[in-house]
Scaffold this motif. Structure first.
Motif, PDB file in Angstrom:
ATOM      1  N   ALA A 297      -2.150   3.138   6.958  1.00 54.93           N
ATOM      2  CA  ALA A 297      -2.675   4.447   6.368  1.00 54.93           C
ATOM      3  C   ALA A 297      -2.123   5.481   6.757  1.00 54.93           C
ATOM      4  O   ALA A 297      -2.096   6.526   6.020  1.00 54.93           O
ATOM      5  N   SER A 298      -1.186   5.468   7.935  1.00 58.69           N
ATOM      6  CA  SER A 298      -0.573   6.755   8.442  1.00 58.69           C
ATOM      7  C   SER A 298       0.844   6.501   8.268  1.00 58.69           C
ATOM      8  O   SER A 298       1.563   7.386   8.762  1.00 58.69           O
ATOM      9  N   GLY A 299       1.405   5.636   7.711  1.00 61.26           N
ATOM     10  CA  GLY A 299       2.791   5.508   7.442  1.00 61.26           C
ATOM     11  C   GLY A 299       3.769   4.968   8.561  1.00 61.26           C
ATOM     12  O   GLY A 299       4.886   5.083   8.425  1.00 61.26           O
ATOM     13  N   VAL A 300       3.026   4.276   9.504  1.00 58.45           N
ATOM     14  CA  VAL A 300       3.687   3.865  10.832  1.00 58.45           C
ATOM     15  C   VAL A 300       4.674   2.568  10.305  1.00 58.45           C
ATOM     16  O   VAL A 300       3.947   1.497   9.601  1.00 58.45           O
ATOM     17  N   ASP A 301       5.909   2.725  10.405  1.00 54.46           N
ATOM     18  CA  ASP A 301       6.718   1.416   9.889  1.00 54.46           C
ATOM     19  C   ASP A 301       7.394   1.007  10.964  1.00 54.46           C
ATOM     20  O   ASP A 301       8.603   0.114  11.052  1.00 54.46           O
ATOM     21  N   GLN A 302       7.288   1.526  12.274  1.00 55.57           N
ATOM     22  CA  GLN A 302       7.741   1.063  13.397  1.00 55.57           C
ATOM     23  C   GLN A 302       6.717   0.982  14.683  1.00 55.57           C
ATOM     24  O   GLN A 302       6.253   2.027  14.818  1.00 55.57           O
ATOM     25  N   VAL A 303       6.704  -0.128  15.251  1.00 52.70           N
ATOM     26  CA  VAL A 303       5.884  -0.328  16.092  1.00 52.70           C
ATOM     27  C   VAL A 303       6.648  -0.698  17.615  1.00 52.70           C
ATOM     28  O   VAL A 303       7.236  -1.897  17.768  1.00 52.70           O
ATOM     29  N   VAL A 304       6.513   0.075  18.620  1.00 47.24           N
ATOM     30  CA  VAL A 304       7.279  -0.080  19.900  1.00 47.24           C
ATOM     31  C   VAL A 304       6.138  -0.442  20.763  1.00 47.24           C
ATOM     32  O   VAL A 304       5.142   0.485  21.180  1.00 47.24           O
ATOM     33  N   ARG A 305       5.929  -1.293  21.477  1.00 47.70           N
ATOM     34  CA  ARG A 305       5.063  -1.650  22.697  1.00 47.70           C
ATOM     35  C   ARG A 305       5.641  -2.799  23.544  1.00 47.70           C
ATOM     36  O   ARG A 305       6.706  -3.247  23.473  1.00 47.70           O
ATOM     37  N   GLY A 306       4.951  -2.985  24.476  1.00 46.76           N
ATOM     38  CA  GLY A 306       5.271  -4.151  25.642  1.00 46.76           C
ATOM     39  C   GLY A 306       5.585  -5.504  24.925  1.00 46.76           C
ATOM     40  O   GLY A 306       4.571  -5.805  24.009  1.00 46.76           O
ATOM     41  N   ASP A 307       6.095  -6.080  25.709  1.00 47.23           N
ATOM     42  CA  ASP A 307       6.533  -7.319  25.252  1.00 47.23           C
ATOM     43  C   ASP A 307       5.508  -8.632  25.466  1.00 47.23           C
ATOM     44  O   ASP A 307       5.603  -9.478  25.056  1.00 47.23           O
ATOM     45  N   ASP A 308       4.249  -8.090  26.240  1.00 53.82           N
ATOM     46  CA  ASP A 308       3.170  -8.806  26.338  1.00 53.82           C
ATOM     47  C   ASP A 308       2.419  -9.065  24.929  1.00 53.82           C
ATOM     48  O   ASP A 308       1.659 -10.069  24.990  1.00 53.82           O
ATOM     49  N   LEU A 309       2.891  -8.253  24.169  1.00 51.19           N
ATOM     50  CA  LEU A 309       1.935  -8.175  22.974  1.00 51.19           C
ATOM     51  C   LEU A 309       2.860  -8.897  21.622  1.00 51.19           C
ATOM     52  O   LEU A 309       2.484  -8.732  20.557  1.00 51.19           O
ATOM     53  N   LEU A 310       4.051  -9.345  21.905  1.00 48.48           N
ATOM     54  CA  LEU A 310       4.554 -10.220  21.057  1.00 48.48           C
ATOM     55  C   LEU A 310       4.013 -11.108  20.378  1.00 48.48           C
ATOM     56  O   LEU A 310       4.265 -11.240  19.060  1.00 48.48           O
ATOM     57  N   ALA A 311       3.375 -12.121  21.077  1.00 47.56           N
ATOM     58  CA  ALA A 311       2.902 -13.165  20.388  1.00 47.56           C
ATOM     59  C   ALA A 311       2.011 -12.691  19.419  1.00 47.56           C
ATOM     60  O   ALA A 311       1.206 -13.585  18.228  1.00 47.56           O
ATOM     61  N   SER A 312       1.170 -11.365  19.298  1.00 51.18           N
ATOM     62  CA  SER A 312       0.348 -11.007  18.365  1.00 51.18           C
ATOM     63  C   SER A 312       0.785 -10.400  17.081  1.00 51.18           C
ATOM     64  O   SER A 312       0.055 -10.273  16.207  1.00 51.18           O
ATOM     65  N   ALA A 313       1.998 -10.188  17.203  1.00 49.75           N
ATOM     66  CA  ALA A 313       2.942  -9.450  16.064  1.00 49.75           C
ATOM     67  C   ALA A 313       2.880 -10.424  14.815  1.00 49.75           C
ATOM     68  O   ALA A 313       2.472  -9.970  13.642  1.00 49.75           O
ATOM     69  N   PRO A 314       3.097 -11.735  15.050  1.00 47.01           N
ATOM     70  CA  PRO A 314       3.031 -12.504  13.645  1.00 47.01           C
ATOM     71  C   PRO A 314       1.649 -12.425  12.876  1.00 47.01           C
ATOM     72  O   PRO A 314       1.519 -12.512  11.957  1.00 47.01           O
ATOM     73  N   ARG A 315       0.437 -12.567  13.776  1.00 43.53           N
ATOM     74  CA  ARG A 315      -0.937 -12.523  13.003  1.00 43.53           C
ATOM     75  C   ARG A 315      -0.982 -11.178  12.440  1.00 43.53           C
ATOM     76  O   ARG A 315      -1.515 -10.977  11.262  1.00 43.53           O
TER      77      ARG A 315
ATOM     78  N   MET B 258       0.822  -1.010   0.109  1.00 44.35           N
ATOM     79  CA  MET B 258       0.135   0.039  -0.113  1.00 44.35           C
ATOM     80  C   MET B 258       1.000   1.196  -0.014  1.00 44.35           C
ATOM     81  O   MET B 258       1.759   1.387   0.777  1.00 44.35           O
ATOM     82  N   ALA B 259       0.737   2.041  -0.963  1.00 40.61           N
ATOM     83  CA  ALA B 259       1.272   3.464  -0.846  1.00 40.61           C
ATOM     84  C   ALA B 259       0.561   4.418  -0.022  1.00 40.61           C
ATOM     85  O   ALA B 259      -0.558   4.400  -0.177  1.00 40.61           O
ATOM     86  N   ASN B 260       1.441   5.364   0.606  1.00 42.50           N
ATOM     87  CA  ASN B 260       0.956   6.598   1.116  1.00 42.50           C
ATOM     88  C   ASN B 260       1.932   7.683   1.020  1.00 42.50           C
ATOM     89  O   ASN B 260       3.031   7.383   0.447  1.00 42.50           O
ATOM     90  N   ASP B 261       1.309   8.727   1.321  1.00 39.05           N
ATOM     91  CA  ASP B 261       2.130   9.984   1.151  1.00 39.05           C
ATOM     92  C   ASP B 261       2.991  10.346   2.419  1.00 39.05           C
ATOM     93  O   ASP B 261       3.326  11.683   2.608  1.00 39.05           O
ATOM     94  N   PHE B 262       2.950   9.631   3.225  1.00 39.15           N
ATOM     95  CA  PHE B 262       3.637   9.959   4.697  1.00 39.15           C
ATOM     96  C   PHE B 262       5.076   9.587   4.833  1.00 39.15           C
ATOM     97  O   PHE B 262       5.473   8.427   4.167  1.00 39.15           O
ATOM     98  N   ALA B 263       5.831  10.356   5.579  1.00 38.65           N
ATOM     99  CA  ALA B 263       7.212   9.688   5.911  1.00 38.65           C
ATOM    100  C   ALA B 263       7.007   8.741   7.188  1.00 38.65           C
ATOM    101  O   ALA B 263       5.952   8.816   7.692  1.00 38.65           O
ATOM    102  N   PRO B 264       7.883   8.061   7.003  1.00 43.03           N
ATOM    103  CA  PRO B 264       7.906   6.794   8.126  1.00 43.03           C
ATOM    104  C   PRO B 264       7.673   7.383   9.563  1.00 43.03           C
ATOM    105  O   PRO B 264       8.146   8.740   9.884  1.00 43.03           O
ATOM    106  N   ALA B 265       6.983   6.553  10.438  1.00 50.44           N
ATOM    107  CA  ALA B 265       6.477   7.136  11.721  1.00 50.44           C
ATOM    108  C   ALA B 265       6.482   6.064  12.744  1.00 50.44           C
ATOM    109  O   ALA B 265       6.530   4.682  12.198  1.00 50.44           O
ATOM    110  N   GLY B 266       6.785   6.307  13.889  1.00 48.30           N
ATOM    111  CA  GLY B 266       6.481   5.328  15.108  1.00 48.30           C
ATOM    112  C   GLY B 266       4.961   5.870  15.906  1.00 48.30           C
ATOM    113  O   GLY B 266       4.474   7.006  15.134  1.00 48.30           O
ATOM    114  N   ARG B 267       4.658   5.295  16.632  1.00 49.75           N
ATOM    115  CA  ARG B 267       3.391   5.770  17.196  1.00 49.75           C
ATOM    116  C   ARG B 267       3.139   5.138  18.696  1.00 49.75           C
ATOM    117  O   ARG B 267       3.889   3.954  19.022  1.00 49.75           O
TER     118      ARG B 267
END
Length: 303
Positions: free
Chosen positions: A191-209, A1-10
């Protein structure tokens, strides 16, 4: 998916209550990762589920009080139902989904494939005939599940290297019509150009889905950094009952927002005990490779 945003974290809090110091620490890390890599830093309120009146406003105020800033506007998931419906509709039209009428109890009680994780979807409704679906619709409304064509998927994590996790036919839309978490976060990040996701390691198991769904939708999965959690003195998940763990509670005990940021910085090895710091200063000092890899055991201040 293409978007017009610069890379982002959130950072993406759910407005179900006030943020505790563990949430604040993760938010600090999310901004440090983003700003130190010249990314935008976005704020998204995940308000599709439980919402406590006033929580969103208090959360944003607390984040600002400890020195966080973000690129406007703040995104509300509740304003993006049309975007989610469009994506789900496309998957349905392409035959990539199926209706599911199972309750949580039925899923837990059903036999699963060998080595499948507890609670993995056993495929009960995957191959129902149209007549069987029509019969079940008379009993309860259907959820919509993705028809997965893999059983596992591998993601890249800055702190945990590669991680391979289970992928089942997970829910995209609940039976009340609410878009599911795994769908919404993937659509919003892309949709918002987020290419970096930083969050608690309790959510690691959901990342593959989520990364798998991103690839199915033609998006590039983000890079992940699942950071260690903050635990209480019993090495369990931090909670309100542990004492003064929110910014308001700490303020009542004489710990101001500046001091809270300093405490967080010390826990990350970015400041000395008692040192006053700012987010700008922490960004200059920040190095992902130097982060502690163990949970922070927080001795909450009791009243």
């Amino acid at each position: 998916m293409a978007n017009d945003f610069a890379p982002a974290g959130r950072f993406a809090p759910s407005p179900s209550g006030d943020l505790h110091i563990g949430n604040l620490r993760t938010a600090v890390l999310a901004q440090l990762f983003a700003r130190s890599s010249n990314r935008r830093f976005l704020m998204r309120v995940e308000d599709l589920d439980r919402v406590r009146p006033g929580a969103r406003e208090r959360q944003l105020a607390d984040l600002a009080a400890i020195g966080l800033g973000w690129d406007e506007p703040v995104t509300l998931q509740s304003a993006r139902y049309d975007a989610y419906a469009s994506v789900i509709g496309g998957l349905v039209a392409d035959g990539d989904t199926f209706e599911c009428f199972c309750t949580r109890r039925e899923i837990l009680d059903a036999p699963t494939a060998p080595h499948a994780p507890q609670g993995a979807y056993p495929g009960t409704c995957r191959e129902l005939t149209e007549a069987e679906r029509a019969e079940r619709r008379r009993i309860r409304p259907a959820a919509i599940r993705l028809r997965a064509d893999v059983t596992s998927f591998t993601v890249t994590d800055i702190l945990n290297s590669e991680f391979t996790g289970d992928v089942d036919d997970f829910v995209l839309q609940r039976n009340d019509g609410t878009p599911a978490y795994n769908l919404a976060v993937v659509v919003d990040d892309a949709a918002s150009g987020v290419d970096q996701v930083v969050r608690g390691d309790d959510l690691l198991a959901s990342a593959p889905r989520q990364a798998y769904l991103a690839t199915r939708l033609g998006y590039s999965p983000p890079e992940y950094a699942h950071v260690p959690m903050v635990l209480n003195a019993d090495h369990k998940r931090l909670a309100k009952r542990d004492g003064a763990v929110t910014l308001a509670d700490l303020a009542e005990r004489g710990v101001d927002a500046v001091s809270v940021l300093s405490m967080i910085a010390v826990s990350l090895g970015l400041a000395d005990q008692g040192e006053t710091v700012t987010m700008d200063a922490l960004t200059e000092r920040f190095s992902p490779s130097a982060l502690p890899r163990d949970p922070w055991i927080f001795e909450a201040i009791s009243g």
